[in-house]
Design a protein around this motif. Sequence first.
Motif, mmCIF file in Angstrom:
data_model
loop_
_atom_site.group_PDB
_atom_site.id
_atom_site.type_symbol
_atom_site.label_atom_id
_atom_site.label_comp_id
_atom_site.label_asym_id
_atom_site.label_seq_id
_atom_site.Cartn_x
_atom_site.Cartn_y
_atom_site.Cartn_z
ATOM 1 N N ASN A 234 0.871 -1.173 0.000
ATOM 2 C CA ASN A 234 0.000 0.000 0.000
ATOM 3 C C ASN A 234 0.905 1.218 0.000
ATOM 4 O O ASN A 234 1.590 1.494 0.990
ATOM 5 C CB ASN A 234 -0.910 -0.015 1.228
ATOM 6 C CG ASN A 234 -1.920 1.118 1.215
ATOM 7 O OD1 ASN A 234 -1.547 2.292 1.258
ATOM 8 N ND2 ASN A 234 -3.181 0.784 1.132
ATOM 9 N N ALA B 221 0.435 4.451 0.066
ATOM 10 C CA ALA B 221 0.170 5.504 1.049
ATOM 11 C C ALA B 221 0.689 5.097 2.427
ATOM 12 O O ALA B 221 1.299 5.905 3.145
ATOM 13 C CB ALA B 221 -1.327 5.798 1.122
ATOM 14 N N ARG B 222 0.478 3.847 2.786
ATOM 15 C CA ARG B 222 0.965 3.381 4.080
ATOM 16 C C ARG B 222 2.494 3.341 4.084
ATOM 17 O O ARG B 222 3.122 3.701 5.078
ATOM 18 C CB ARG B 222 0.401 1.997 4.381
ATOM 19 C CG ARG B 222 0.908 1.411 5.706
ATOM 20 C CD ARG B 222 0.053 0.259 6.174
ATOM 21 N NE ARG B 222 -0.066 -0.754 5.154
ATOM 22 C CZ ARG B 222 -1.108 -1.583 5.055
ATOM 23 N NH1 ARG B 222 -2.111 -1.492 5.887
ATOM 24 N NH2 ARG B 222 -1.163 -2.482 4.098
ATOM 25 N N LYS C 97 4.490 5.289 2.433
ATOM 26 C CA LYS C 97 4.973 6.677 2.581
ATOM 27 C C LYS C 97 4.879 7.116 4.035
ATOM 28 O O LYS C 97 5.759 7.804 4.557
ATOM 29 C CB LYS C 97 4.119 7.614 1.714
ATOM 30 C CG LYS C 97 4.670 7.780 0.300
ATOM 31 C CD LYS C 97 3.741 8.509 -0.618
ATOM 32 C CE LYS C 97 3.589 9.956 -0.294
ATOM 33 N NZ LYS C 97 2.787 10.675 -1.318
ATOM 34 N N HIS C 98 3.797 6.715 4.681
ATOM 35 C CA HIS C 98 3.614 7.063 6.086
ATOM 36 C C HIS C 98 4.663 6.388 6.947
ATOM 37 O O HIS C 98 5.192 6.979 7.892
ATOM 38 C CB HIS C 98 2.195 6.641 6.509
ATOM 39 C CG HIS C 98 1.751 7.232 7.798
ATOM 40 N ND1 HIS C 98 0.740 6.698 8.558
ATOM 41 C CD2 HIS C 98 2.174 8.313 8.493
ATOM 42 C CE1 HIS C 98 0.577 7.412 9.658
ATOM 43 N NE2 HIS C 98 1.430 8.403 9.635
ATOM 44 N N GLY D 55 0.040 15.622 6.329
ATOM 45 C CA GLY D 55 0.999 14.946 5.455
ATOM 46 C C GLY D 55 1.464 13.618 6.032
ATOM 47 O O GLY D 55 2.132 12.845 5.353
ATOM 48 N N GLY D 56 1.123 13.374 7.307
ATOM 49 C CA GLY D 56 1.465 12.096 7.923
ATOM 50 C C GLY D 56 2.452 12.180 9.063
ATOM 51 O O GLY D 56 2.727 11.184 9.721
ATOM 52 N N GLU E 172 6.062 15.071 4.606
ATOM 53 C CA GLU E 172 5.577 15.070 3.227
ATOM 54 C C GLU E 172 5.047 16.439 2.826
ATOM 55 O O GLU E 172 4.222 16.543 1.921
ATOM 56 C CB GLU E 172 4.466 14.016 3.068
ATOM 57 C CG GLU E 172 4.969 12.581 3.125
ATOM 58 C CD GLU E 172 5.757 12.193 1.886
ATOM 59 O OE1 GLU E 172 5.322 12.557 0.775
ATOM 60 O OE2 GLU E 172 6.814 11.553 2.027
ATOM 61 N N GLU F 278 -4.937 10.216 -0.042
ATOM 62 C CA GLU F 278 -3.888 9.236 0.248
ATOM 63 C C GLU F 278 -4.061 8.533 1.591
ATOM 64 O O GLU F 278 -3.862 7.331 1.685
ATOM 65 C CB GLU F 278 -2.534 9.942 0.226
ATOM 66 C CG GLU F 278 -2.175 10.447 -1.148
ATOM 67 C CD GLU F 278 -0.695 10.679 -1.300
ATOM 68 O OE1 GLU F 278 0.053 10.478 -0.328
ATOM 69 O OE2 GLU F 278 -0.285 11.067 -2.391
ATOM 70 N N MET F 279 -4.355 9.289 2.616
ATOM 71 C CA MET F 279 -4.294 8.716 3.960
ATOM 72 C C MET F 279 -5.634 8.209 4.467
ATOM 73 O O MET F 279 -5.676 7.249 5.227
ATOM 74 C CB MET F 279 -3.764 9.763 4.960
ATOM 75 C CG MET F 279 -2.387 10.281 4.630
ATOM 76 S SD MET F 279 -1.140 9.005 4.757
ATOM 77 C CE MET F 279 -1.145 8.725 6.501
ATOM 78 N N LEU G 183 -6.646 4.564 4.711
ATOM 79 C CA LEU G 183 -5.993 3.727 5.705
ATOM 80 C C LEU G 183 -6.719 3.747 7.035
ATOM 81 O O LEU G 183 -6.528 2.870 7.869
ATOM 82 C CB LEU G 183 -4.558 4.217 5.949
ATOM 83 C CG LEU G 183 -3.577 4.035 4.795
ATOM 84 C CD1 LEU G 183 -2.229 4.599 5.172
ATOM 85 C CD2 LEU G 183 -3.449 2.576 4.431
#
Lengths: 250, 324
Positions: free
Chosen positions: A144, A146-147, A149-150, B173-174, B234, B292-293, B296
């Motif tokens: 994944n 996005a995950r 990148k996190h 951005g995380g 990010e 993006e996030m 999740l």
Amino acid sequence: MGCPNQLSLAVLFAASRSDSRTAVRDLLPLDDALTPLPYNHSLTLRLSNTIGQETEMRRSFTTCVTAILLGALFCASHQSASAADDYEYDLVHSSVSFKARHLDISWIHGRFNDVSGMFSIDRDDPSRSTFALTIQADSVDTANEARDKHLRQPDYFDTKQYPTIEFKSTSVKPIDGGFEVTGDFTMHGTTKEITLTLMGGKEHVFKDVKRVAFSTEYAVKRSDYGFDKNAIGPIGDKALIMIDCEGVRK
Amino acid sequence: MPDPLLYWQAIAASAVCAAAVVATLATMTLTTTRLNSACVLGIGVGLLAGFYVLSLQLQWPPASSLDRLLLIIVPLALAIELIGGFGRTSRSVAWLMRVTLAVFVSPTLLYGSVYFGDHWSISQQIAVVSIGAVLLAIAGGLLCGLAQRRGGVVISIAICLSIQCAAVAIMMGGYIKGGAAALPFVAALLTTTIVAKWISHRWLQGENFAEIAIVGVGVVALFGFLFVGRFFGELSTPHAMILMHAPLLCWIIETPMMRSCRPSITVAACLLLVAIPLAIVVVLAKQEFDREMAPLLDSSTVGSPADTMVISQLDVSLNVISCR
């Protein structure tokens, strides 16, 4: 390997050396042999030439023996240095993966795609074996984007600050079925001594290339390695790292 | 995971502690110089209180860029403003210290990272460090200069708005910890500004309250968080640049049109002008977060059902705005 044979040869040469004068006289014609040596000018000349040649021969022989002895010594020392086999981590046939709890009900799986390492296995003295592994933290892959990148951000692996996860062995102990390897494990800027149980070590030669493989699992607590405690919630603190590595002999 | 209740508690703690320190120290010996020192100490104590409530794990020696920002850069900025506010310290010495700090902020934050390893060539390293130093020095110089010319609270409030929006953008951005660490700055700076202005107005008979110390610390903090968010989080470069330079729009109060207006209108117009680019950045950051996030996150991690409802409504509103 031929080294013991060369050593025997050197010993034989040294033992077979005979008295030079007796040998020369035996070689001379009979008349010359009956004439007293000082009064036979041609004989003296021939004898002195012969003695000169004989000295030259002795010098060459000594040089030869020395060279053979040195060669034998070199072969013996080389044999003891290459008692350990060096292997390079084969990325294609190996994997470093992990899993962590999600909400304490399931597991999230991931892997690292960029790993390198070297290990040296000494069958005669396993305590002299060494293991080293370097994982590029940036290559984390949980299927994944996005995950991933996190996970690369400072709340988790902080790959811009700590680009690698490393293990370097400090001691190795043979056990039934493998090795018990103690070493320094560095992750997220924190180094701790851990002990891994490497199972395997079976060798296989394929297309003239010698391979050996090991497997291990290890549980880590993210909070022990400086991960943000506030980021530990839905994703559990404990993670299980699974390493299956195959090495190619260099 | 983000904890809004914890953030409000940290903001409250920071605000209360900063206000208490400023009010206590300033009323002991009331001069402009002492007020300046009280502001610096108030900001420092407010930040400590906010970090304590947030349970921020800072390491010594500093391991991450955020550690270096909060344990080296910000204390240095506070010390420089404290020393610079003394009567005996000349203005040129104070500015020399500020410029020196501006030069060392970027390399300090990037120390030990991949950027100073294999990631960048030597020329790239020098370029980024130089550009960072120039941007910080120019922004700080312009804002401090404006604060010295006009005084007032508008510049400090503009910087606080920028830091707040930077915090939100970094979190979306995380990088949650990085964004959360910025929240005590907003509270401490804003409270210190308001209390100091009130004290100056009430007890210093209208003496111009020079908010240079607050602006000086605020600009360094804003730059630091944006730098960390850009190179370790990010946060995109355009967003970081907008957030950094939005407070410079306060210079509109020096235009002839604004000079002739009433102060309240000037302040309102100035803050509205600063808020527009900040709002755009926040909206764009939210859209990127949704893209993006958000997939999740499931319902059990977002929070209470009320939170979920608010977030859903915000999503709808933002989608409507973006469609327009």
